[in-house]
Structures are given as C-alpha cells and as structure tokens.
Design a protein around this motif. Structure first.
Motif, PDB file in Angstrom:
ATOM      1  N   ARG A  76      41.167  42.841  47.449  1.00  8.29           N
ATOM      2  CA  ARG A  76      40.190  42.169  46.346  1.00  8.29           C
ATOM      3  C   ARG A  76      39.068  42.977  46.004  1.00  8.29           C
ATOM      4  O   ARG A  76      38.457  43.527  46.822  1.00  8.29           O
ATOM      5  N   VAL A  77      38.922  42.469  44.948  1.00 13.31           N
ATOM      6  CA  VAL A  77      37.523  43.360  44.108  1.00 13.31           C
ATOM      7  C   VAL A  77      36.845  42.149  43.694  1.00 13.31           C
ATOM      8  O   VAL A  77      37.067  41.221  42.978  1.00 13.31           O
ATOM      9  N   ALA A  78      35.508  41.889  44.242  1.00 10.03           N
ATOM     10  CA  ALA A  78      34.545  41.133  43.811  1.00 10.03           C
ATOM     11  C   ALA A  78      33.919  41.715  42.708  1.00 10.03           C
ATOM     12  O   ALA A  78      33.470  42.719  42.709  1.00 10.03           O
ATOM     13  N   THR A  79      33.688  40.719  42.062  1.00 13.14           N
ATOM     14  CA  THR A  79      32.747  40.952  40.388  1.00 13.14           C
ATOM     15  C   THR A  79      32.676  39.940  39.535  1.00 13.14           C
ATOM     16  O   THR A  79      33.605  38.657  39.783  1.00 13.14           O
ATOM     17  N   LYS A  80      31.634  39.850  38.780  1.00 14.36           N
ATOM     18  CA  LYS A  80      31.604  39.030  37.603  1.00 14.36           C
ATOM     19  C   LYS A  80      32.364  39.495  36.193  1.00 14.36           C
ATOM     20  O   LYS A  80      32.492  39.015  35.341  1.00 14.36           O
ATOM     21  N   TYR A  81      32.718  40.835  36.286  1.00 11.79           N
ATOM     22  CA  TYR A  81      33.063  41.440  35.331  1.00 11.79           C
ATOM     23  C   TYR A  81      34.675  41.581  35.285  1.00 11.79           C
ATOM     24  O   TYR A  81      35.286  42.868  35.452  1.00 11.79           O
ATOM     25  N   PHE A  82      35.253  40.498  34.789  1.00  6.21           N
ATOM     26  CA  PHE A  82      36.645  40.418  34.879  1.00  6.21           C
ATOM     27  C   PHE A  82      37.252  41.298  33.983  1.00  6.21           C
ATOM     28  O   PHE A  82      38.208  42.183  34.026  1.00  6.21           O
ATOM     29  N   SER A  83      36.646  41.252  32.924  1.00 10.29           N
ATOM     30  CA  SER A  83      37.234  41.992  31.647  1.00 10.29           C
ATOM     31  C   SER A  83      37.232  43.616  31.653  1.00 10.29           C
ATOM     32  O   SER A  83      38.297  44.286  31.870  1.00 10.29           O
ATOM     33  N   LEU A  84      35.835  43.763  32.194  1.00  8.55           N
ATOM     34  CA  LEU A  84      35.617  45.228  32.422  1.00  8.55           C
ATOM     35  C   LEU A  84      36.543  45.993  33.504  1.00  8.55           C
ATOM     36  O   LEU A  84      37.260  47.025  33.368  1.00  8.55           O
ATOM     37  N   THR A  85      36.634  45.311  34.545  1.00 10.94           N
ATOM     38  CA  THR A  85      37.415  45.470  35.717  1.00 10.94           C
ATOM     39  C   THR A  85      38.966  45.648  35.629  1.00 10.94           C
ATOM     40  O   THR A  85      39.436  46.786  35.911  1.00 10.94           O
ATOM     41  N   ARG A  86      39.409  44.569  34.663  1.00 16.18           N
ATOM     42  CA  ARG A  86      40.961  44.661  34.488  1.00 16.18           C
ATOM     43  C   ARG A  86      41.200  45.885  33.527  1.00 16.18           C
ATOM     44  O   ARG A  86      42.195  46.605  33.783  1.00 16.18           O
ATOM     45  N   ALA A  87      40.305  46.324  32.653  1.00 16.05           N
ATOM     46  CA  ALA A  87      40.573  47.335  31.810  1.00 16.05           C
ATOM     47  C   ALA A  87      40.539  48.719  32.597  1.00 16.05           C
ATOM     48  O   ALA A  87      41.328  49.644  32.224  1.00 16.05           O
ATOM     49  N   ALA A 102      29.370  35.345  41.410  1.00 14.05           N
ATOM     50  CA  ALA A 102      28.193  34.947  40.517  1.00 14.05           C
ATOM     51  C   ALA A 102      27.299  35.724  40.631  1.00 14.05           C
ATOM     52  O   ALA A 102      26.342  36.275  39.712  1.00 14.05           O
ATOM     53  N   GLY A 103      26.951  36.102  41.963  1.00 17.14           N
ATOM     54  CA  GLY A 103      25.719  36.709  42.357  1.00 17.14           C
ATOM     55  C   GLY A 103      25.852  37.296  43.901  1.00 17.14           C
ATOM     56  O   GLY A 103      26.744  37.012  44.667  1.00 17.14           O
ATOM     57  N   ALA A 104      24.907  38.323  44.078  1.00 15.07           N
ATOM     58  CA  ALA A 104      25.072  38.998  45.645  1.00 15.07           C
ATOM     59  C   ALA A 104      26.396  39.535  45.528  1.00 15.07           C
ATOM     60  O   ALA A 104      26.773  39.368  46.710  1.00 15.07           O
ATOM     61  N   THR A 105      27.157  40.244  44.753  1.00 20.77           N
ATOM     62  CA  THR A 105      28.387  40.617  44.713  1.00 20.77           C
ATOM     63  C   THR A 105      28.281  41.639  45.892  1.00 20.77           C
ATOM     64  O   THR A 105      29.342  41.927  46.545  1.00 20.77           O
ATOM     65  N   GLU A 106      27.324  42.676  46.063  1.00 21.91           N
ATOM     66  CA  GLU A 106      27.365  43.424  47.117  1.00 21.91           C
ATOM     67  C   GLU A 106      27.636  43.243  48.472  1.00 21.91           C
ATOM     68  O   GLU A 106      27.740  43.873  49.395  1.00 21.91           O
ATOM     69  N   GLY A 107      27.266  41.833  48.719  1.00 22.80           N
ATOM     70  CA  GLY A 107      27.493  41.279  49.862  1.00 22.80           C
ATOM     71  C   GLY A 107      29.061  40.801  50.312  1.00 22.80           C
ATOM     72  O   GLY A 107      29.235  40.747  51.714  1.00 22.80           O
ATOM     73  N   ALA A 108      29.726  40.641  49.425  1.00 20.23           N
ATOM     74  CA  ALA A 108      30.887  40.503  49.502  1.00 20.23           C
ATOM     75  C   ALA A 108      31.890  41.131  50.736  1.00 20.23           C
ATOM     76  O   ALA A 108      32.513  40.564  51.472  1.00 20.23           O
ATOM     77  N   LEU A 145      36.478  45.603  47.571  1.00 17.19           N
ATOM     78  CA  LEU A 145      35.798  46.421  46.709  1.00 17.19           C
ATOM     79  C   LEU A 145      34.918  45.757  46.040  1.00 17.19           C
ATOM     80  O   LEU A 145      34.972  44.415  45.786  1.00 17.19           O
ATOM     81  N   ILE A 146      34.009  46.297  45.266  1.00 13.07           N
ATOM     82  CA  ILE A 146      33.424  45.482  44.152  1.00 13.07           C
ATOM     83  C   ILE A 146      33.198  46.113  43.000  1.00 13.07           C
ATOM     84  O   ILE A 146      33.136  47.420  42.971  1.00 13.07           O
ATOM     85  N   VAL A 147      32.975  45.472  41.882  1.00 20.25           N
ATOM     86  CA  VAL A 147      32.591  46.076  40.695  1.00 20.25           C
ATOM     87  C   VAL A 147      31.205  45.343  40.198  1.00 20.25           C
ATOM     88  O   VAL A 147      31.186  44.159  40.090  1.00 20.25           O
ATOM     89  N   ASP A 148      30.121  46.296  40.028  1.00 20.76           N
ATOM     90  CA  ASP A 148      28.839  45.536  40.015  1.00 20.76           C
ATOM     91  C   ASP A 148      28.172  46.507  39.057  1.00 20.76           C
ATOM     92  O   ASP A 148      28.232  47.672  38.973  1.00 20.76           O
ATOM     93  N   ILE A 149      26.854  45.980  38.715  1.00 23.19           N
ATOM     94  CA  ILE A 149      26.200  46.679  38.051  1.00 23.19           C
ATOM     95  C   ILE A 149      24.855  47.143  38.790  1.00 23.19           C
ATOM     96  O   ILE A 149      24.317  46.420  39.796  1.00 23.19           O
ATOM     97  N   THR A 150      24.454  48.282  38.802  1.00 24.69           N
ATOM     98  CA  THR A 150      23.672  48.826  39.712  1.00 24.69           C
ATOM     99  C   THR A 150      22.398  49.917  38.916  1.00 24.69           C
ATOM    100  O   THR A 150      22.551  50.442  37.994  1.00 24.69           O
ATOM    101  N   THR A 151      21.253  49.832  39.581  1.00 25.71           N
ATOM    102  CA  THR A 151      20.160  50.749  38.659  1.00 25.71           C
ATOM    103  C   THR A 151      20.288  52.323  39.622  1.00 25.71           C
ATOM    104  O   THR A 151      20.386  53.147  39.252  1.00 25.71           O
ATOM    105  N   THR A 152      19.554  51.950  40.954  1.00 23.01           N
ATOM    106  CA  THR A 152      19.281  53.001  41.647  1.00 23.01           C
ATOM    107  C   THR A 152      20.488  53.219  42.827  1.00 23.01           C
ATOM    108  O   THR A 152      20.665  54.150  43.515  1.00 23.01           O
ATOM    109  N   GLY A 153      21.370  52.397  43.128  1.00 20.04           N
ATOM    110  CA  GLY A 153      22.511  52.290  44.016  1.00 20.04           C
ATOM    111  C   GLY A 153      21.886  51.941  45.606  1.00 20.04           C
ATOM    112  O   GLY A 153      22.601  51.984  46.569  1.00 20.04           O
TER     113      GLY A 153
END
Lengths: 246, 378
Positions: A139-150, A166-172, A180-188
C-alpha cells in the motif's frame, strides 16, 4: 457586464499562508501591489493601478482546479498540484514561469528499516513478492493519485495499491495503514522523524510555485496584454506559442 | 457522460441468439461492486476507468466495469463444481482523456462464462465461435478475429529457465514493445546497483547472524522498525541479490528469440510456420503448445469462422494478468484499436485468485452489441 473584448484578465492567487506572503513579495518585485476590494469575505482583490486585472483569492488546490477547468486565465500555485491534475494536463494548462518560492519535492519514501529497498527496482521486486506470497498488495499512502500512478507505471511497478491520505501521510506506515508513501517534503526531516527514507531514484518532482495559464478559457487581445505585464519575456513567448497552437 | 442508445429489438434478438443456444443460465450480478477487491485484482491503472460511488456508511464501491469478476464470484459462492452462465446488461467505464467524444461510458455487454469444463482446443473454439456468430448477426461485413496464446512465450521462458521475476516482467510487458525491450534488458543484466553500508554487510553474512544484526539495528533505534516485513525476509532478499550475478542471465540471442516471437502476427498458418522456424533456429523445443494453437485454429474454422478472417499473434496479451493462455478479439474496421467488438479467452488464474479451486478452468467471451450492430451511426 463588460464586452468580451474589454473583460478583465482573471488572476487567481493563494488566499492564505506563506504562499500568499511569498506571492505578494513576487508581485512587489514586478512593481505590483495587491489591494483588497470591497466585499468583506476577502475572496476578491485588485492590483493597484491595474484596472484590467481581476484577482480571485483561492486555496492552492482550488487554483489548480480553476486553471484546469478554464475558470480563470492565470494563477499561481504549486507545480505539484498542477501536474496532479492528471496525464494530459499540459494540453489544458501552460506552465509559464517557475517563481522560485514554495520549493518542495514530491518523493517516494520507504521505511528506513527496509535496508534492502533503495530504488524503484527494489520496490518492484518486493511488491511482486509481497503479492505472490500474501495475496495482498503493497500500500502506498498519498494524496497524489495521478503523480503516483504515472511514476509507478513508468518504473513498471504494478503490484501496489494507493491508499488515499488527506494529511499526515508520513505517519501512515507507522500506523500500519501503508507500507510506502508518496508525499511532498522540503527538508526531509519529517520523513526521518517518522522512520522513513527517500528512495535513491525516488524524487518524482522538484516542485515550486508556478504561474500557469489556462488554455481552456478564451483569451482576448487585451487579456493577453494584461498578462504580459505580469510575466517575464520567456513566459510571454510560451504563452504566445501555446495560445497560437490551441 | 455518454450512454449508448438502445438497439432495435430485432437487432438485439439476433445478436443474443447464439448465447441462448449455449446452454447457459442467465445471471444478473450486482451493478455496485466492492472497490477494494477490484483494485486488488486489476491494480491502480484500473482506478482511473472506474465510476466510484460511496454510500453514507462510507464503504467505497464502484459501478461494474464488466461482468467477469462478479460472475466468477457468484459461481464460486454457489459451490458448484462447474457452471455455464450468460449475462446481458450495462457496464460502466470512465472514458480515457481525449476519448470522451467517441467513447460510451455506459454501455451494454453480453457474454458467457464457463467454469469447470473441459479445457482443450475444441472447447476454446466453441466459446470464441459463439462470440463470432453473435457479432456476425449484427450485420457488419468487415469483421476479423485475432487470436493469441500467452502459453507460447511462457513455455519458451520455462525452457530457457528464466528466473521467475524476470519471467513475470517479460510476460507483463508482452504487447508493449518498449516495455518488453526494457524487461529483456533487465533479464540480460539482472544485477542492480551495488549495495552500501549495512545492506552490503548483511548480504554477505550467514543468514541467522544477519537476521540478528538487523533486528539489533532496529531495536537500538538506529532504524525504526516501521513496516510489516520481517528481518528474515529482508536478509533473505539481500542474500539472494548478492547471488544475482551468479543467477542465470538471459543471453542476447535468447532475448532476440523472445522479441522475434512477440512480433509474429498474421494469417494463422503463416504465423505458426514463422514461430516454428524461429524456435527451430534457436534449437528450442516447447513441445505441443504450437500444435495446440494449430488445432484451435482448425476447430474455429470447423465452427464456421472463415479462415481468411483469422489472424494469430504471439505478442497478443491483455493488460489484466488474470487472462492466461488462449485469448481472442473480434474487431471491425469501423473502430480503432482498443475498441474491440468482442473479446474473450481463458482466465484460470482469476478463478484461483478469487478463491476458486486450484486447477479450476474458466473461459468466456463478451460482445458489445452496439458495436456489433451495423445500423449504429457514431
């Protein structure tokens, strides 16, 4: 109701947060200032001394949707949100100019504990084995369905499922809701703090705030001229080309 | 949203007739299907084509994109060792972007599914012939039936002793030349990038020592133990990967053989001759599989499918991995590729995946009456 030839350019800008502040700094850098218009709700605004532009203040997500749907001419929002609109978005939206702020990366992250998973090729194998052995998909947790699929399709990974987040993806993963997750990050740093690491080849998109034009709305000559006052030369050329080809 | 207009009763009757003669029980499975199960079977690419619905209780469901999965479930639930079912009703698929103008999102499918029956070329041909007779009754004059059989390439990979993961990748890529080329490249050079640090160490240690070391690393808080895989599983994979260099690599000529086979397509006799020639040159013997394909072609002709309307391709494969073995499409010049008038084939793996008997047989066909009907104006 103005005549189409003299209707204002509709510009959508972020309504709140850091993105709103950085946007106003950018406007200032091109000699423009946002002024609130009457209507205490705060959804509309104007640019001081620029009568032929009408500003709508919306959330970053709504701006991306509005550009895609042809409800506004121009908008400032994250490249990630624009590209998430789906495959073929470039036929409806012209990304004119990266604005240099709001930088963040959309990444694939896996548990640090999985020392054998460092690349998408590893994900491919592990996902395949997982499915074959357990009958369940990774399972991949994300709000980016389209980007992840591609992205996953481009790397030949098919044996997975997307779990909306919807939020706090990194806690999934820690919560057992995803592997796994696909998420947006600045510093990591948040990823690290949640026991996750970015795959070596796991940067899907280096995003920033982008000024984008809708190709789904009619543009008059005066609206084009108004746009050109806001954007740099390169962006003006892109706009011209895309509108001509449309 | 575009919904297919209905056909005239007489046209539907003619198109339906071959199904009525097939000795099948009419079945009407639910329109609303559980979403999770379908995505588990078909993967994420399916999601973009599904109409997702949600009741107030929150459980996500979708409108059936076809009948095969719901009918298979119903058959398994019945507990019967065998069964033949026919169906007729609406199915729903979101149009691909760019296809909206020409693609109906709400359409009629008519079909047959047969479980637990004899699996042989005449049985295959009988099912495909039902679809042929049904489509022909729609009045189109430019129909063609395209045959495939994924067994052929699968048998070659078996004879070559290609390891399971590269083999699975190659089978998945059949029908997509760029993906196939990438999959073959990977099979030729399987070793991935070199491991570093702890991963590299673990790969070279004895298994139990490595497992202990990894678990210690997790416990010490160096690496949080997030994620449902055991230390044993991870260590086993690392050690296997270290052996990858010693694993049997595919040679250039073997990869060429697979590519050559996958592009053979044309009149069945000629295609079979080409395949035999390619295999003979490569000195690969896959036994009776090609004879099975030849027998199936003869059986189809015996069932009334004109020989000059048949074509055979060894690279023909459906995107959903549960179709395995015999498959076919019926096409008309009136429609582009990807818009078959009818389709079908064997799907034993789906039966197993849905909880059916190991070694169970499943085969079926589906017709799009609106496409078959020559009176439709687009």
């Amino acid at each position: 109701m103005s005549e189409p030839q003299t209707a204002p350019l509709i510009l959508a800008l972020p309504s709140k947060g850091r993105l709103k502040e950085q946007c106003e700094e950018w406007l200032a850098s091109v000699g423009l200032e946002l002024t609130p218009t009457g209507g205490g709700r705060g959804y509309t605004a104007a640019l001081k001394g620029v009568p032929d532009v009408s500003v709508q203040l919306l959330s970053a997500g709504s701006i991306a949707a509005a550009i895609d749907a042809g409800e506004v001419h121009l908008g400032v929002t994250g490249e990630d949100l624009l590209r998430e609109r789906g495959e073929g978005v470039e036929a409806r939206v012209a990304l004119l100019q990266g604005l240099g702020f709001g930088r963040a990366d959309v990444v694939v992250a896996a548990p640090k504990a999985w020392v054998d998973v460092e690349t998408m090729a590893d994900v491919d194998e592990v996902a395949h084995d997982f499915l074959a052995r357990t009958g369940a998909r990774l399972r991949v947790a994300t709000k980016y369905f389209s980007l992840t699929r591609a992205w996953f399709a481009a790397h030949g990974v098919v044996d997975y499922r997307i779990v909306g987040s919807a939020g706090a993806t990194e806690g999934a993963p820690a919560a057992g809701a995803a592997e796994l997750i696909v998420d947006i990050t600045t510093t990591g740093a948040t990823l690290e703090a949640n026991g996750l690491k970015i795959l070596r080849d796991g940067v899907i998109l280096r995003s920033q705030a982008n000024l984008a034009a809708s190709l789904a709305i009619p543009w008059s000559a005066s609206q084009r001229a108004a746009a050109e006052r806001l954007i740099n030369e390169q962006a003006a050329t892109i706009l011209q080309t895309r509108l001509a080809n449309g | 949203m575009r919904a297919e207009p209905p056909l005239p009763t007489a046209a539907m009757k003619a198109i339906r007739a071959p199904f009525l003669e097939a000795g099948a029980m009419l079945i009407d499975p639910p329109v609303i299907q559980p979403l999770n199960e379908l995505l588990d079977l078909a993967g994420e690419t399916m999601r973009a084509r599904l109409f997702i619905v949600q009741g107030e209780n929150g459980a996500e469901a979708c409108l059936r994109p076809d009948f095969t999965v719901p009918v298979t479930r119903a058959h398994i639930a019945s507990g019967a060792p065998s069964g033949r079912y026919r169906y007729e009703g609406k199915a729903f698929r979101v149009a691909r972007k760019g296809d909206e103008a020409s693609h109906f999102e709400e359409f009629i499918q008519m079909g047959l599914e047969a479980y637990g029956e004899r699996k042989d070329p005449p049985a295959d041909a009988a099912i495909a012939a039902i679809a042929w007779r049904s489509v022909v009754a729609g009045g189109r004059r430019d129909l063609a039936m395209h045959l495939g059989d994924t067994r052929i390439v699968a048998d070659v990979l078996r004879v070559l002793e290609t390891p399971p993961r590269p083999a699975a990748r190659i089978m998945r890529a059949l029908g997509r030349p760029a993906a196939l080329s990438a999959a073959l490249d990977k099979a030729k050079s399987p070793a991935g990038e070199a491991r570093e640090g702890l991963a590299a160490e673990l790969a070279l240690m004895a298994e139990s020592a490595a497992v202990r070391k990894l678990e210690e690393a997790w416990a010490s808080g160096e690496l949080e133990a997030v994620g449902g895989r055991s230390a044993l599983e991870i260590v086993a994979r690392l050690r296997l990967g270290a052996q990858a260099a010693k694993e049997r690599r595919m040679t250039d000529s073997e990869a060429t053989l697979i590519t050559d086979l996958s592009v053979i397509s044309g009149a069945p006799d000629a295609a079979l001759d080409q395949a035999r020639a390619v295999l003979t040159r490569a000195r690969i013997d896959i036994g009776a599989s090609l004879d099975t394909v030849a027998e199936r072609t003869r059986a189809l002709v015996a069932e009334g499918v004109p020989a000059d309307r048949l074509s055979l391709g060894f690279g023909f494969r459906r995107p959903f991995s549960y179709y395995a073995g015999f498959l076919f499409d019926i096409t008309s010049g009136a429609f582009g590729p990807g818009h078959a008038v009818a389709a079908g084939g064997r799907y034993d793996p789906l039966l197993r995946q849905l909880g059916g008997p190991v070694g169970g047989h499943a085969v079926g066909c589906m017709v799009r009456p609106f496409r078959a009907w020559s009176g439709a104006s687009q």
